[in-house]
Each structure stands twice: as C-alpha cells, then as structure tokens.
Design a protein around this motif. Structure first.
Motif, short mmCIF file in Angstrom:
data_model
loop_
_atom_site.label_atom_id
_atom_site.label_comp_id
_atom_site.label_asym_id
_atom_site.label_seq_id
_atom_site.Cartn_x
_atom_site.Cartn_y
_atom_site.Cartn_z
N ALA A 183 30.89 -0.87 -33.54
CA ALA A 183 30.17 -0.47 -31.97
C ALA A 183 30.18 -1.71 -31.21
CB ALA A 183 28.93 0.18 -32.24
N ALA A 184 29.88 -2.96 -31.85
CA ALA A 184 29.90 -4.03 -30.88
C ALA A 184 31.36 -4.47 -30.69
CB ALA A 184 29.36 -5.23 -31.86
N GLU A 186 32.51 -2.11 -28.13
CA GLU A 186 31.83 -2.60 -26.86
C GLU A 186 32.63 -3.98 -26.35
OE1 GLU A 186 29.64 -2.54 -23.30
OE2 GLU A 186 29.83 -1.00 -25.09
N ARG A 187 32.85 -5.03 -27.04
CA ARG A 187 33.54 -5.92 -26.74
C ARG A 187 34.94 -5.52 -26.00
NH1 ARG A 187 37.50 -9.38 -28.28
NH2 ARG A 187 37.71 -8.17 -29.97
N ARG A 222 35.70 -3.10 -24.72
CA ARG A 222 35.84 -2.34 -23.30
C ARG A 222 35.39 -3.43 -22.31
NH1 ARG A 222 32.87 1.49 -26.51
NH2 ARG A 222 30.99 0.56 -25.87
N ASN A 223 34.75 -4.54 -22.47
CA ASN A 223 34.41 -5.46 -21.34
C ASN A 223 35.42 -6.49 -21.09
OD1 ASN A 223 31.98 -4.35 -21.13
ND2 ASN A 223 31.04 -5.47 -22.75
#
Length: 368
Positions: free
Chosen positions: A316-317, A320-321, A323-324
């Motif tokens: 998940a992390a 998220e990374r 995506r950013n």
C-alpha cells in the motif's frame, strides 16, 4: 552235532524217546492238521482228526469267549504254528488220563528229532507248568524248561514286553521313582503338572499292587508272571514304599504350588499396574506433544499472518509513493536517421603523390 544236542536236551527232559517207540501201547503217531492256540492243536490219527491238549503246560488264553486275549497268547500260538506247521509228523505219548472234560486228548507231543513240544513252549517263556489230575508224566521237563525261561527272563518273564507283569513292575517302579525324584517346580503350572503326574503314577502303582495281591479279576495274570510268594511279597513291599514316597512328594508339592501361585498373582498384578502406568504415561506424552504441536502451529499461523499484513502495508505504501511521483516529461521525438548520400568518387589529383626524397635541411624534395 545233532546227537549231542538231543543228548543235552534229554538231560533236561526236553527230549524223550523216538519215533521208533510209537508202536508202544501208550503212544501213537499222527500228522498236524492245524494249531488251535498255544497249547492245543488238531492231529490226524488213523485218518481221523483229534484235538490234542498238551499235557502239563498252560499258555495264555486266546480262544476263551469269556476271557480277554491274555499277554503273549497270540505269540504262543504263533510259536506253536512255527514249530508244528501243517503236515508235520508228530509222536504222541499219553499218561494216566487220556481225555479232559472237553473231550480233548491229553498228550505229550514230540517232533521228529525227539524234542518235547510241551517243554519247548515253556522254554520260550510262553507257558507255565500245570498238573491235570494224575497226569504228571511231563511235568518235570516242563518245570525245568520253565525255570530256564525264568532265569533267562524270556517271554512272560521279560521286562521289555509291555504286557508282562515283570515289565509292568519295572515300568511302574521307574515311573514312581522318576516322578518322585523330579526337580522342584519353578512355576505353579509346572507344580500342578508334577502333582498330576504323581497322582497318575500312584494310581497305576496301586492298580498293579491290587493285581499282585491277587485280585480275582486278574488272578490268571499272576500265573504268567511266575512270581514266588517271597518274590511277590518283595515286589509288593517295594511298591508300597515307592507309593508312600510319591504320595508324600505330592503332599509336599501343595505348599510350594500355593506359594508359587501367590507369587505369580502378585507378579501379574504388578505387571498389569506397570502396564497401566505405561499406558497413562504414553497418553500424557501424546497429549503434551499434541498441545505443543498446536501451539507451534498457532505461532506459525500468527507469524504468517503478521508477515502477510506487513507485506500488504508495504504494498500500500509503495502504491501511495507511486501515486505521489511527478508526471514524467513528454517523450522526445523518435530519432530518424538521415537518408544515405550517393557515393561520389574523388577527382583524380594532379599533384605528385608518390614517394619523396628530401634534400638536406628538408626544404626541398624530389620524387624517389
């Protein structure tokens, strides 16, 4: 040699007279037709068959419907058949009484060599001397032959022929001795078996003692043994002693047997208790092993779940990374290689291009 043998037999009464004496008034000749039993045969005399009962000898019974076949009765019959086969010529001598109550002719029977058949049967231990009324003529030679058989332990005196009283005495005595002298039993089962053997041996000995003491049912069997009163008393006394010893041994066996039974019972109880303890311990160990395995399985499952959760968090992390991250720059136009140019050969040169030889100082040259 034959004359010497006949002379020797004559000395003991086994041979008497010759066929030449057959003409005497108290004698006759005939031909054997058949043997009835050990002391009776049928002889043809003057073309008539006569049943001859051998005098002063009595053999074990085989034909009496009211008597069982007695010890060595068949053997006595077979011996007489071998001695006087059908067709044998015999000489008969008579005594004071010619016939018995059954109408049989009473006689001494002689073979061609002069042997007295009556005595030869006794010599084999297959009959006993008897007296018929006033007929005693052949009793001395029969008695002498009987004593010879007794000394040689032949026939009815043999300890190796199972049905004879001497053999029964030897076997019964030996059986009592063996059972009495047996080593002490080490188990209750062995003690019980030993007690059973002792009881059977004692019973057999008492039955034999009853015979020796003159039980009427077996009275004739005593005759075949030829036991004198003194010898008979000695055997009975010996049997009594061995019976007493065996009975005492049987009684003495009872206490060790009870002790062995109690010891074996305790040992069996202890064995069962130890077996129960072993079963309980094995069950407890199995339960402990099952509990430990369950705990290990649960710990492994928890570790696996924690690892899966950690992996999910990491994924998940990372998502998220990603995506950013900033948008990537536009991709440059793709490289297009220039079109190849046609080959133009170079113009020929007017200049000297060959080797040059320079003058000293290197400022001038000339073609070489």
């Amino acid at each position: 040699m034959k004359k010497l043998i006949i002379a020797s037999l004559a000395a003991t009464g086994l041979v008497a007279g010759s066929f030449a004496a057959g003409a005497a008034a108290n004698a006759g000749t005939g031909t054997v037709v058949r043997v009835v039993d050990g002391d009776t045969l049928v002889v043809s005399i003057n073309n008539g068959d006569h049943t001859i009962r051998l005098l002063n000898i009595d053999t074990p019974e085989t034909k009496d419907p009211n008597q069982p076949v007695e010890c060595l009765g068949p053997e006595a019959s077979k011996y007489l058949e071998g001695l006087l086969p059908k067709g044998t010529q015999v000489r008969l001598e008579f005594d004071a009484e010619r016939h018995d109550k059954y109408g049989r002719t009473l006689a001494g029977v002689f073979t061609a060599d002069g042997s007295l058949v009556n005595a030869k049967i006794a010599q084999q231990g297959l009959g006993i001397p008897v007296e018929y009324g006033g007929n005693r003529k052949f009793l001395p030679p029969v008695q002498a032959a009987y004593e010879e058989a007794r000394a040689a332990k032949s026939g009815l005196f043999s300890e190796s022929i199972g049905c004879t009283l001497p053999a029964q005495l030897a076997e019964t005595t030996k059986g009592l001795e063996t059972a009495t002298e047996a080593s002490p039993a080490t188990t209750s089962a062995a003690a019980g078996a030993a007690a059973g053997v002792l009881a059977s041996k004692v019973a057999a000995a008492k039955a034999l003692r009853k015979v020796l003491n003159g039980d009427k049912v077996t009275e004739r069997a005593l005759l075949w043994a030829g036991l004198s009163t003194a010898v008979l008393a000695k055997h009975v006394s010996n049997l009594d002693k061995k019976i007493t010893a065996a009975e005492k041994k049987a009684e003495d066996t009872k206490t060790p047997k009870a002790t062995l039974e109690a010891t074996e019972k305790r040992a069996e109880e202890e064995r069962k208790a130890a077996e129960a303890r072993a079963v309980a311990e094995r069950k407890a160990a199995e339960e402990r092993a099952a509990a430990e395995k369950k705990a290990a399985d649960e710990a492994a499952a928890a570790a696996a779940k924690a690892a899966a959760d950690e992996a999910a968090r990491n994924a998940a992390a990372e998502a998220e990374r990603l995506r950013n991250l900033p948008a990537p720059a536009p991709n440059p136009a793709p490289y297009v290689a220039p079109a190849p140019q046609p080959y133009v050969p170079p113009a020929p040169s007017t200049k000297y291009t060959g080797p040059r030889c320079y003058a000293p100082g290197g400022k001038t040259w000339r073609p070489c």
